[in-house]
Design a protein around this motif. Sequence first.
Motif, PDB file in Angstrom:
ATOM      1  N   LEU A   4       0.870  -1.173   0.000  1.00 36.68           N
ATOM      2  CA  LEU A   4       0.000   0.000   0.000  1.00 36.68           C
ATOM      3  C   LEU A   4       0.902   1.216   0.000  1.00 36.68           C
ATOM      4  O   LEU A   4       1.521   1.535   1.012  1.00 36.68           O
ATOM      5  CB  LEU A   4      -0.918   0.004   1.225  1.00 36.68           C
ATOM      6  N   ALA A   5       1.027   1.868  -1.145  1.00 37.94           N
ATOM      7  CA  ALA A   5       1.989   2.967  -1.270  1.00 37.94           C
ATOM      8  C   ALA A   5       1.422   4.061  -2.149  1.00 37.94           C
ATOM      9  O   ALA A   5       0.785   3.794  -3.167  1.00 37.94           O
ATOM     10  CB  ALA A   5       3.301   2.450  -1.875  1.00 37.94           C
ATOM     11  N   GLY A   6       1.658   5.312  -1.750  1.00 38.54           N
ATOM     12  CA  GLY A   6       1.225   6.452  -2.542  1.00 38.54           C
ATOM     13  C   GLY A   6       2.044   7.670  -2.201  1.00 38.54           C
ATOM     14  O   GLY A   6       2.619   7.769  -1.113  1.00 38.54           O
ATOM     15  N   ASP A   7       2.118   8.606  -3.136  1.00 39.01           N
ATOM     16  CA  ASP A   7       2.796   9.871  -2.869  1.00 39.01           C
ATOM     17  C   ASP A   7       2.165  10.951  -3.734  1.00 39.01           C
ATOM     18  O   ASP A   7       1.183  10.711  -4.441  1.00 39.01           O
ATOM     19  CB  ASP A   7       4.304   9.769  -3.111  1.00 39.01           C
ATOM     20  N   GLY A   8       2.734  12.153  -3.678  1.00 39.70           N
ATOM     21  CA  GLY A   8       2.161  13.263  -4.432  1.00 39.70           C
ATOM     22  C   GLY A   8       0.771  13.605  -3.927  1.00 39.70           C
ATOM     23  O   GLY A   8       0.525  13.651  -2.710  1.00 39.70           O
ATOM     24  N   PRO A   9      -0.175  13.827  -4.830  1.00 41.38           N
ATOM     25  CA  PRO A   9      -1.502  14.280  -4.403  1.00 41.38           C
ATOM     26  C   PRO A   9      -2.395  13.176  -3.858  1.00 41.38           C
ATOM     27  O   PRO A   9      -3.490  13.464  -3.373  1.00 41.38           O
ATOM     28  CB  PRO A   9      -2.090  14.855  -5.690  1.00 41.38           C
ATOM     29  N   LEU A  10      -1.984  11.907  -3.952  1.00 41.46           N
ATOM     30  CA  LEU A  10      -2.829  10.804  -3.510  1.00 41.46           C
ATOM     31  C   LEU A  10      -2.211  10.114  -2.297  1.00 41.46           C
ATOM     32  O   LEU A  10      -1.126   9.550  -2.384  1.00 41.46           O
ATOM     33  CB  LEU A  10      -3.023   9.782  -4.630  1.00 41.46           C
ATOM     34  N   ALA A  11      -2.899  10.163  -1.184  1.00 46.01           N
ATOM     35  CA  ALA A  11      -2.498   9.422   0.010  1.00 46.01           C
ATOM     36  C   ALA A  11      -3.459   8.254   0.183  1.00 46.01           C
ATOM     37  O   ALA A  11      -4.675   8.407   0.016  1.00 46.01           O
ATOM     38  CB  ALA A  11      -2.532  10.325   1.234  1.00 46.01           C
ATOM     39  N   MET A  30      -3.269  17.060  -1.698  1.00 43.89           N
ATOM     40  CA  MET A  30      -3.097  18.428  -2.213  1.00 43.89           C
ATOM     41  C   MET A  30      -4.050  18.614  -3.379  1.00 43.89           C
ATOM     42  O   MET A  30      -4.656  17.648  -3.853  1.00 43.89           O
ATOM     43  CB  MET A  30      -1.647  18.669  -2.655  1.00 43.89           C
ATOM     44  N   SER A  31      -4.206  19.855  -3.847  1.00 42.33           N
ATOM     45  CA  SER A  31      -5.103  20.119  -4.970  1.00 42.33           C
ATOM     46  C   SER A  31      -4.594  19.439  -6.231  1.00 42.33           C
ATOM     47  O   SER A  31      -3.447  19.632  -6.633  1.00 42.33           O
ATOM     48  CB  SER A  31      -5.225  21.625  -5.210  1.00 42.33           C
ATOM     49  N   ALA A  32      -5.438  18.644  -6.844  1.00 41.98           N
ATOM     50  CA  ALA A  32      -5.070  17.928  -8.061  1.00 41.98           C
ATOM     51  C   ALA A  32      -6.328  17.211  -8.570  1.00 41.98           C
ATOM     52  O   ALA A  32      -7.230  16.898  -7.789  1.00 41.98           O
ATOM     53  CB  ALA A  32      -3.954  16.915  -7.800  1.00 41.98           C
ATOM     54  N   PRO A  33      -6.393  16.992  -9.875  1.00 42.42           N
ATOM     55  CA  PRO A  33      -5.385  17.301 -10.897  1.00 42.42           C
ATOM     56  C   PRO A  33      -5.489  18.740 -11.410  1.00 42.42           C
ATOM     57  O   PRO A  33      -6.578  19.254 -11.625  1.00 42.42           O
ATOM     58  CB  PRO A  33      -5.732  16.303 -12.008  1.00 42.42           C
ATOM     59  N   LEU A  34      -4.322  19.361 -11.583  1.00 41.94           N
ATOM     60  CA  LEU A  34      -4.209  20.696 -12.160  1.00 41.94           C
ATOM     61  C   LEU A  34      -3.679  20.574 -13.580  1.00 41.94           C
ATOM     62  O   LEU A  34      -3.113  19.554 -13.976  1.00 41.94           O
ATOM     63  CB  LEU A  34      -3.264  21.559 -11.328  1.00 41.94           C
ATOM     64  N   GLY A  35      -3.852  21.642 -14.357  1.00 40.65           N
ATOM     65  CA  GLY A  35      -3.353  21.636 -15.728  1.00 40.65           C
ATOM     66  C   GLY A  35      -1.891  21.239 -15.790  1.00 40.65           C
ATOM     67  O   GLY A  35      -1.057  21.779 -15.065  1.00 40.65           O
ATOM     68  N   GLY A  36      -1.563  20.266 -16.642  1.00 39.73           N
ATOM     69  CA  GLY A  36      -0.202  19.790 -16.782  1.00 39.73           C
ATOM     70  C   GLY A  36       0.154  18.619 -15.897  1.00 39.73           C
ATOM     71  O   GLY A  36       1.187  17.978 -16.102  1.00 39.73           O
ATOM     72  N   ASP A  37      -0.689  18.296 -14.901  1.00 35.48           N
ATOM     73  CA  ASP A  37      -0.405  17.166 -14.009  1.00 35.48           C
ATOM     74  C   ASP A  37      -0.518  15.839 -14.755  1.00 35.48           C
ATOM     75  O   ASP A  37      -1.311  15.692 -15.689  1.00 35.48           O
ATOM     76  CB  ASP A  37      -1.396  17.134 -12.845  1.00 35.48           C
ATOM     77  N   ARG A  38       0.235  14.864 -14.289  1.00 33.94           N
ATOM     78  CA  ARG A  38       0.090  13.475 -14.731  1.00 33.94           C
ATOM     79  C   ARG A  38       0.017  12.609 -13.478  1.00 33.94           C
ATOM     80  O   ARG A  38       0.989  12.498 -12.739  1.00 33.94           O
ATOM     81  CB  ARG A  38       1.247  13.048 -15.634  1.00 33.94           C
TER      82      ARG A  38
END
Length: 233
Positions: A4-11, A30-38
């Motif tokens: 069970l692992a996650g980082d960035g905008p998804l916990a 955090m706020s996501a997805p924003l323009g340009g995010d993958r």
Amino acid sequence: MPVLAGDGPLALRRTRSTGPEARVTVVGAMSAPLGGDRIGFEATAGPGAWLRIGSAAATIALPGRSAEPAHYEVRLTVGEGATLCWLPEPLISAHGSDLRMTTRVELAPTARLVLREEQVLGRTGEPPGRLTSRLTVHHAGRPLLDQELAYGPGVPGWDGGAVLGGHRAVGQLLVVDPGFDDRPADPRSLAETAVLTPLSGPAALVSAVAPDALHLRRLFDDAALTHGLMLTC
């Protein structure tokens, strides 16, 4: 649950279960997805496993500093005799956003799947952003469902009578269960804006549009209760 692992905008959080299934909740860090995010999300239910995945809140696609669209890719794999319930909260396409959403599912012959997608076009009182959503499902190595929907600025006819007809919430509930081999679902109209369609696979698909997220969820809940579509979840 070995990983069970996650980082960035998804916990990712393992949450308490009232039954034999393992439960995971996706929390926006955090706020996501924003323009340009993958952004990518991947889940595998191994042979005989029972996994339910939900989210703590709606996902909101927002405009970013980049003019590039955001990309959000979900990959789900379900092994022999396993059950996977993918039940996130709605995806909201905020004004000025541009999101390309793809969901790919691979199912073993005896796998079970309950997948709910709900999309809300614009927050209260605002027009929507641009949203392109594609769902591809393979069962036993063969295509079961492959569809793409697009809404918002620059998409011809998306708000016309042949597509949304002025509604602002759209979604689908897909149930894949070997039991449909012996007892296929009957095609029927569930409400003025919802329909149940049997798929060769074995599967059943509920498609619906509604004025808002609350009415859309009620359509799916009524369909699941009346026709037993979510007994495994």
